[in-house]
Enzyme design. Structure first.
Site, short mmCIF file in Angstrom:
data_model
loop_
_atom_site.label_atom_id
_atom_site.label_comp_id
_atom_site.label_asym_id
_atom_site.label_seq_id
_atom_site.Cartn_x
_atom_site.Cartn_y
_atom_site.Cartn_z
N GLU A 120 0.84 -1.24 0.15
CA GLU A 120 0.10 0.09 0.00
C GLU A 120 0.84 1.21 0.05
O GLU A 120 0.53 2.13 -0.90
CB GLU A 120 -0.93 -0.02 1.14
CG GLU A 120 -2.02 -0.80 1.01
CD GLU A 120 -2.98 -0.50 2.10
OE1 GLU A 120 -4.25 -1.02 2.25
OE2 GLU A 120 -2.64 0.36 3.29
N GLY A 157 -17.26 38.80 -21.79
CA GLY A 157 -18.49 38.72 -22.82
C GLY A 157 -19.44 39.35 -21.99
O GLY A 157 -19.46 40.00 -20.84
N GLY A 159 -24.56 37.05 -18.28
CA GLY A 159 -25.24 35.98 -18.75
C GLY A 159 -24.90 34.99 -19.74
O GLY A 159 -25.26 33.98 -20.16
N GLY A 209 -22.08 33.20 -19.52
CA GLY A 209 -21.45 32.05 -18.95
C GLY A 209 -20.04 32.26 -18.61
O GLY A 209 -19.21 31.31 -18.56
N LYS A 210 -19.36 33.40 -18.27
CA LYS A 210 -18.16 33.67 -18.12
C LYS A 210 -17.66 33.14 -16.62
O LYS A 210 -16.46 32.45 -16.63
CB LYS A 210 -17.84 35.07 -18.07
CG LYS A 210 -18.02 36.13 -19.19
CD LYS A 210 -17.73 37.53 -19.09
CE LYS A 210 -18.56 37.86 -17.92
NZ LYS A 210 -19.99 38.26 -18.29
N THR A 211 -18.62 33.14 -15.68
CA THR A 211 -18.21 32.44 -14.52
C THR A 211 -18.26 30.96 -14.50
O THR A 211 -17.48 30.34 -13.95
CB THR A 211 -19.32 33.05 -13.41
OG1 THR A 211 -19.22 34.41 -13.25
CG2 THR A 211 -19.04 32.45 -12.03
#
Length: 1149
Positions: A102, A233, A236, A238-240
């Protein structure tokens, strides 16, 4: 060992679209416990496991007592999928080969997967483990006996013990409180687990993967240096979401990482401010207790000092002020290999901070939008058939904005079809309020003057020419910055396409809602009026007030409005009045004196109201109106643009000294105009003067002293015989067009035209070449028509001439004589329509020739084989005697052989195309409807009818091909031949996609104005991939076997329903079409086949098929719209209608 059993519960993730490799934690377990069962299973390790579990730390523990010679695959998998391994070294740990194996595997994962490994020395001395002494020494004495034939394995175990015992760990001594010891370990692990928590990206991360890959290429994680990358951009878009997905992908590759969300909001003092953000940054990267920072300046110093040698990942989300970057991520603050990602709506902010790597997030493609919407609304990738039309309406509303698509889909989930219809018809309440609330942040962040610009664009100017809009805005009372349009572009609120301003429909609606909220009931008390019912109500009811600043009259169809004398009387602050298509009648006695911008086509006013004092008027556009006199124009000190094109009753232009700031004066197509006052020649701020089509003009300014003049057009002034004297150098004049005028000669003072670069003298029957000898700076000269004296040769001394157009001059080679200097200056040569035969050998002498056109030289049988390497384009259309293909130099990219009928289809072989220039674009038209036999894929297009607003016969069509890419295809030299057979004029383009990604887009249209006499076949050979369509940083060398290439044809045309065939061939390869035939169609389209077809779309133009001298000549006079003239075009009503229709079609898509 048995399969993984008795594990702590953990949520499982399905394999649906809702999860991808970067949306969740790649580790299955937070902690793997390695221990000697008989030493600690029921005491220390059991207590440690419970303490970890109680804190929510997902831990793997092997509770099975079954031994064995080898570690089971399930246990190996558990080790590999654990973020942290805790090795509990106890007295008898080394006596278990299982534990030692292991340990070896754990250390392997430490290297390969960057697993965190912490040793715990439970009542043993770390040096005994490291050096195998005491109980560890006894264990290895026994191991040496049992494994005397496996010395390498024994050495591997020894090395593992030495390596593990040398790591930073925890030591529990005899008599120490185990509870306190365990709590300390758990707290340390909790910090690591929480700091390495993976962000929830999105429930359905459709389209995110390609964005992540693009940004990762910019980041070059693992490379040297320190990079900052901006993700830019609209709200809304979608950057985040993209930033979170990138974090999940790469955060583990750094020594420390920090994601600061909502920087815009959290940097405000009431939410903690920049100091708290600095403290959070340090704590997340360094761990431990949060440092207390006294001031931002102190914080900058501490961040730089503590992190300057540390390789970190920092993500700053939703940044909107330069101050935030200056206090959180200065240039060079962090260690080698560090990466900083900033998401923002303001690209200008990124540039001010010195960030050059900026990734612009684009809207979702339609197919992605439909998938995302369907997943949110139905939980499946495609909507049920009975909801498809409504789903498409929702997609059209959202226009590719992920935020709007997600909120719409989620709100409509589990609702019946009637509720869907009501919600999509209403545009009120939820989910629209939620969408607008988020978008409103973009508006609220603007300063007041920029908010006003935004509202003007939203209410009046979406789809309008940018220069026209700037001219309107600069004329208004409230001053705006020179770069106001650029600021809105940088903040991702508007976009500029083909010099027109576009805005997302949701932002447009938000802007109009803001104005509507000013007074919901009475439109006369709002700042702007644009809705035709509100305009009609206010103008006919005399309900206008001083609140109104702008009115645009644009009705669904031309509408008559009868005005009264006081229709505008209450609007004392009206600054903008634009009439698109209202037919206004009645007697108007009052116009507000605050008017700055007046755009009123086809105005019936013969003169302006007597009490209208245009002291503030900056732009006066009244094309095609009934103006007869310009008595009010004697004093308009702020007027910069006067646009009276097509005013057929105007006979005289009076003294204009009272408008000293005039820059643009357009009097084109004033067909009754006879006289222009001499003062026009002395307006020193005049930039453009256009008198195109003033057929009766006989008296023009006798003297030109226009030091700012750049463009002068006297085309089609057939009765004008003399050109003005030039009093002083006109270095600013670039373009002069006197084509088809009656001018007999140019005065010697034209030598003062020192800066002229383009001149058109088409069909000036009385003008001689000798008139041009003095224009030494001339670089571009167009044709003199077909009146060249047959006894004289062409001999000019224009040493700077680079462009020479002699279309239709009835020339033969013997008459084409030029001075030696010309052979080195020419880059453009057009001898179209002349009597040239085989004897075009002089063309070889042009050392820098780039463009050659011999259109319609019907006697031309062949062209020289030895064209210069500089030649880029060779256009030989309609050379009906041409019998042989030319031998082309390597530089040629464009060859036009349209209607060269003697060549015949037998000449168009695949080998010919393969042997021509690898990067060239060929376009060839042949008679008939049969494609060459070597074309791999052919089929008929689906064609259907749709009703046009003018009830013309128009159709749209589509055709699609798909084929598998052959093995190891070299993309740089691979070319497609696209084929279309047609009988009527049409517009056609083809999109080329590889695995669903657009890699090229090609125009294949025929824009002839009349029906083509015979059916023709158009072949266009194009590169398979356009480098500009590739992802950022992508450099493909081979296209792998199994990749799918898709070619989609769209066409639109006028006339009876045609039969159109399409074909595709990959040069050098035989491929098979495996596509289906379903293509979407609008409901209002009538089809002539059962298969569906493409919907309506605006037709475009192929700029590569138009040479730039044509563009300049057309812009000079034909459209009366120079490129930098900020105004709308009214000169050509039919052309204006086409533009308006194009905008309308786009807005309805």
């Amino acid at each position: 060992m048995a399969p993984l059993a008795n594990q702590q519960g953990h949520p499982s993730f399905s394999s649906s679209t809702s999860t991808t490799f970067f949306t969740h934690d790649p580790w299955t377990y937070d902690v793997f416990l390695s221990f000697r069962g008989k030493d600690t299973r029921t005491n220390f390790t059991d207590h440690l496991y419970k303490a970890l579990s109680d804190k929510g730390i997902y831990t793997f523990i092997d509770r099975e007592l079954i031994g064995g010679k080898k570690i089971s695959p399930s246990l190996l998998k558990a080790i590999e999928e654990s973020r942290i391994s805790l090795i509990v070294f106890s007295e008898n740990y080394a006596s278990s080969r299982w534990c030692l194996d292991e340990l070896v595997e754990i250390l392997r994962c430490k290297t390969s997967t960057k697993q965190i490994v912490w040793p715990i020395f439970y009542k043993v001395d770390p040096s005994h483990v490291r050096n195998q002494k005491n109980s560890f020494g006894d264990a290895f004495a026994d191991i040496n006996c049992r494994f005397k034939d496996s010395t390498e394995k024994v050495q591997r175990w020894r090395r593992a013990l030495r390596q593990a015992a040398s790591l930073k760990g925890y030591t529990c001594k005899a008599g120490e409180s185990e509870a306190t010891f365990i709590n300390h370990i758990v707290e340390e692990i909790l910090i690591v687990v929480l700091n390495r928590t993976f962000w929830n990206v999105a429930k359905y991360p459709v389209g995110i993967q390609s964005h992540v890959q693009d940004v990762e290429m910019l980041l070059d994680v693992g490379g040297n240096g320190r990079f900052m990358v901006g993700i830019w951009g609209a709200s809304g878009i979608g950057k985040t979401t993209i930033a979170k997905a990138i974090w999940n992908e790469i955060a583990h590759k750094f020594e420390g990482s920090c994601f600061l969300p909502n920087v815009r909001e959290n940097s405000v003092p009431q939410y903690g401010g920049l100091i708290q953000l600095q403290e959070t940054l340090l704590q997340e990267i360094l761990g431990g207790k949060k440092l207390k920072i006294a001031s931002t300046d102190k914080g900058i110093s501490i961040i730089h000092k503590l992190l300057r040698l540390k390789k970190i990942l920092l993500i700053l989300d939703d940044v909107n002020q330069l101050e935030q970057l200056d206090n959180l991520a200065g240039v060079g603050w962090f260690g080698e290999g560090s990466r900083v990602i900033i998401t923002t709506q303001d690209s200008g902010l990124l540039k001010c901070h010195g960030i050059e790597l900026i990734y612009e997030v684009q809207k979702l493609f339609d197919y992605q939008a439909l998938e995302l919407f369907s997943l949110n609304a139905f939980g499946i990738k495609e909507p049920p058939n009975d909801y498809l039309e409504l789903a498409q309406r929702a997609i059209a509303y959202a226009q590719g904005l992920p935020l709007a698509i997600t909120l719409l889909g989620s709100h409509l989930r589990n609702k019946g079809i009637h509720r869907w219809q009501a919600i999509l018809d209403g545009y009120e309440g939820e989910p629209y309020l939620g969408i607008q609330k988020i978008l409103r942040k973009s508006y609220d962040a603007l300063e007041n003057s920029m908010q006003q610009v935004f509202l003007d664009i939203a209410c009046f100017f979406k789809g309008e020419d940018k220069d026209y809009v700037i001219q309107v805005l600069r004329s208004c009372k409230q001053k705006v910055s020179q770069d106001c349009i650029e600021v809105l572009v940088e903040k991702a609120i508007i976009t500029i396409e083909c010099n027109r301003i576009w805005m997302h429909d949701l932002l447009e609606k938000m802007g109009k809602d803001i104005v509507h909220e000013e007074c919901p009931i009475e439109p006369g008390k709002r700042s702007r009026l644009w809705f035709h019912e509100d305009v009609y109500h206010v103008l006919t009811g005399n309900t206008g007030t001083g609140k109104i600043k702008g009115i645009m009259m644009e009705f669904p169809k031309p509408n008559a409005i009868t005005l009264n004398a006081t229709s505008f009387s209450g609007m004392d602050n009206l600054e903008i009045l634009i009439n698109r298509n209202a037919i206004l009648s009645g007697h108007i006695k009052y116009l507000p004196n605050e008017l700055r911008f007046l755009d009123w086509g086809q105005c019936q006013l013969r003169s302006l109201p007597s009490k209208f004092y245009a002291m503030h008027l900056a732009v006066f556009n009244m094309p095609c109106g009934s103006m007869r006199k310009l008595q009010k124009f004697k004093y308009m000190p702020k007027l910069t643009s006067l646009y009276l094109s097509g005013c057929q009753f105007l006979k005289k232009i009076p003294d204009l000294f009272g408008i000293p700031n005039i820059k643009w004066l357009n009097l084109s197509k004033c067909t009754s105009l006879v006289e222009v006052d001499d003062s026009v020649g002395l307006l020193d701020k005049l930039v453009e003067l256009n008198l195109d089509g003033c057929f009766k003009l006989t008296r023009f300014a006798t003297t030109l002293r226009l030091k700012s003049l750049e463009r002068l057009c006297l085309r089609n002034c057939g009765r004008l015989e003399s050109f003005p004297e030039i009093e002083d150098k006109l270095e600013s004049l670039l373009i002069l067009n006197i084509g088809e005028s009656g001018i007999r000669g140019l005065p010697s003072s034209t030598a003062y035209l020192a800066g002229i670069t383009f001149m058109s003298a088409c069909y000036c029957d009385n003008l001689t070449f000798t008139s041009l000898r003095s224009i030494y700076g001339l670089q571009r000269l167009t044709t003199f028509g077909n009146k060249v004296n047959s006894d004289s040769n062409i001999s000019l001394a224009l040493p700077k001439l680079v462009f020479f157009n002699l279309q239709g001059c009835n020339l033969s080679e013997s008459k084409f004589v030029l001075p030696l200097d010309f052979w080195f200056t020419f880059t453009f040569l057009d001898l179209s329509g002349n009597n040239v035969f085989r004897g075009t050998g002089c063309i070889r002498k042009f050392a820098n020739l780039w463009f050659l056109r011999l259109n319609g030289c019907k006697g031309l049988q062949e062209i020289p084989e030895l064209l210069r390497p500089s030649v880029d384009r060779v256009l030989l259309p309609n050379c009906t005697s041409l019998e042989k293909f030319p031998k082309l130099p390597q530089g040629v990219r464009w060859l036009d052989l349209v209607n060269c009928h003697r060549l015949g289809g037998y000449e168009i072989t695949e080998n010919f195309l393969l042997n021509q220039v690898p990067h060239a674009v060929f376009e060839i038209i042949l008679r008939g409807n049969a494609f060459p036999k070597w074309v791999s894929c052919c089929k008929n297009a689906t064609v259907c009818r749709y009703p046009d607003v003018e009830d013309k016969e128009e159709y749209v069509g589509g055709c699609e091909f798909s084929f598998e890419i052959p093995p190891n295809l070299e993309w740089e030299t691979s070319r497609l031949v696209l084929c279309v057979s047609y009988h009527y004029p049409y517009f056609d383009d083809a999109k080329i996609l590889i695995n669903g990604k657009l890699v090229n887009e090609v125009w294949i249209g025929d824009t002839s104005a009349t029906e083509i006499e015979d059916t023709n076949v158009r072949l266009k050979c194009v590169p398979l991939l356009d480098r500009q369509k590739l992802r950022v940083g992508e450099e493909p060398t081979h296209l792998q076997q199994g990749n799918m290439c898709q070619v989609i044809f769209h066409m639109q045309g006028a006339g009876p329903m045609p039969v159109i065939s399409c074909g595709v061939h990959l040069l050098g390869h035989q491929v098979a079409d495996v596509s289906g035939s379903a293509i979407a169609v609008d409901d209002d389209i009538t089809m002539n086949e059962s298969t569906s077809c493409v919907g309506k779309r605006p037709c475009g133009s192929d700029i590569t098929a138009v040479d730039d001298h044509d563009l300049q000549e057309q812009s000079l006079c034909s459209s009366s719209e120079p490129a930098d003239h900020p105004k709308r075009g009214h000169i050509d009503i039919e052309e204006e209608y086409k533009v308006r229709k194009l905008i309308s079609v786009r807005n309805n898509q």
